[in-house]
Scaffold this active site. Sequence first.
Site, PDB file in Angstrom:
ATOM      1  CB  THR A 100     -53.204  90.535   1.877  1.00 49.07           C
ATOM      2  OG1 THR A 100     -54.553  90.086   2.032  1.00 49.07           O
ATOM      3  CG2 THR A 100     -52.561  89.850   0.690  1.00 49.07           C
ATOM      4  NE  ARG A 128     -63.981  87.131   1.283  1.00 50.11           N
ATOM      5  CZ  ARG A 128     -62.837  87.800   1.421  1.00 50.11           C
ATOM      6  NH1 ARG A 128     -61.710  87.158   1.593  1.00 50.11           N
ATOM      7  NH2 ARG A 128     -62.829  89.116   1.375  1.00 50.11           N
ATOM      8  CB  VAL A 129     -62.237  83.911  -3.834  1.00 46.51           C
ATOM      9  CG1 VAL A 129     -60.921  84.450  -4.378  1.00 46.51           C
ATOM     10  CG2 VAL A 129     -62.215  82.380  -3.852  1.00 46.51           C
ATOM     11  N   GLY A 130     -61.457  86.532  -1.837  1.00 44.95           N
ATOM     12  CA  GLY A 130     -61.364  87.998  -1.788  1.00 44.95           C
ATOM     13  C   GLY A 130     -60.641  88.553  -2.995  1.00 44.95           C
ATOM     14  CG  ASP A 131     -58.534  92.163  -2.357  1.00 46.02           C
ATOM     15  OD1 ASP A 131     -58.830  91.497  -1.339  1.00 46.02           O
ATOM     16  OD2 ASP A 131     -57.579  92.956  -2.390  1.00 46.02           O
ATOM     17  N   GLY A 134     -57.054  94.637   2.754  1.00 43.55           N
ATOM     18  CA  GLY A 134     -58.250  95.143   3.416  1.00 43.55           C
ATOM     19  C   GLY A 134     -59.444  94.328   2.975  1.00 43.55           C
ATOM     20  N   GLY A 143     -61.748  92.607   0.931  1.00 38.40           N
ATOM     21  CA  GLY A 143     -61.586  92.282  -0.465  1.00 38.40           C
ATOM     22  C   GLY A 143     -62.767  92.665  -1.336  1.00 38.40           C
TER      23      GLY A 143
HETATM   24  N1  ASP Z   1     -57.870  91.400   1.058  1.00 41.17           N
HETATM   25  C1  ASP Z   1     -57.948  90.225   1.895  1.00 41.17           C
HETATM   26  C2  ASP Z   1     -59.260  89.526   1.608  1.00 41.17           C
HETATM   27  O1  ASP Z   1     -60.272  90.166   1.479  1.00 41.17           O
HETATM   28  C3  ASP Z   1     -57.821  90.501   3.352  1.00 41.17           C
HETATM   29  C4  ASP Z   1     -56.835  91.577   3.760  1.00 41.17           C
HETATM   30  O2  ASP Z   1     -55.954  91.956   2.999  1.00 41.17           O
HETATM   31  O3  ASP Z   1     -56.947  92.093   4.880  1.00 41.17           O
HETATM   32  O4  ASP Z   1     -59.278  88.316   1.579  1.00 41.17           O
END
Ligand code: ASP
Length: 315
Positions: A155, A183-186, A207, A209
């Site tokens: 990100t 799917r939604v991450g952090d 990383g 999420g």
């Molecule tokens: N944090 C992001 C997600 O989980 C991916 C990333 O930053 O590597 O969607």
Amino acid sequence: MSAKYAMISTWKMSLAGMRKAKRLMESGGSARDALAAAITDVEDDPAFHSVGYSGLPNARGEVELDAGFMNGRDLSFGAVSGVKNIQNPILVARELSGLARSCFLTAAGAESYAAAHGFAMRNMLTEDALAAYRREMAKQTAVREADPAADAHDTVCVVAQDTDAELYAGVSTSGLFMKHPGRVGDSPVIGSGFYCDSTAGGAAATGFGEDVMRGCLSVRIVGRIAAGRSPQEACEEVLEAHLARLADAGYTPGNISVIALGRDGRFGAATNRAEFPFVVFDEAREATLMVCRSDGGRIRVEEADAAWLESYKGD
Ligand code: ASP
């Protein structure tokens, strides 16, 4: 002593955008605009497959993008998730931060808002990204819908501070390659992927999420800064405590890296990866590529040298 302005961003891919942001700040631009310039530079570059145009698709071959923005002066924030054809999700997130309600929009609702408000729309799936998807599908005997197939995600996160010690945070991502549709991450989730409060500092995470969300890492880091820790101490303490907690709970955490900036312009970073590149600048320093290393949990932060640059293969 406080910096007049300072910015920090994740990954080497943000370097060119951070150089543009530095020029903007030098010529009297606002941190809010400089942050957007740094992030749109990565969103627009098809060489980077984890953000914006040419982002890697989900398990159905569709690009779904997430972005968030926060203003640390009035704690306003905006976010979009799961958007397919918005050219610069960060700009829509920033615009949404002007609304007191309905400032976090998802999928079709976010897309119709963006189209109605004149934001550029574009098919974000490129031939390159589609080819990567087809190669990944060919490797699989069955579609592993809920299981991110490849370690291909990152990100672009930026935290910016300007003359009035105001803080802003912004993030943009295509999330995990081969993620489950929807799917939604952090990243677009306030407090997890990003947070800032001009009375203390700002922080952001990149990383896996789900592992970041389990600890709401960004707001916790800002809380530590508010309690008097330096941004570096705050990043290290929060990440270390969270990794220990995840291990206690039986998880094997994925990669997590965090960045932070204080209202005085001091910065910090921490990671559980062998190395995590990030970029910083302030009024005295050009955009500079740094490397944060974790050696058995011991964090070291230093400037990237020529040998490291030569050997680094990632974004
Ligand atoms: N944090 C992001 C997600 O989980 C991916 C990333 O930053 O590597 O969607």
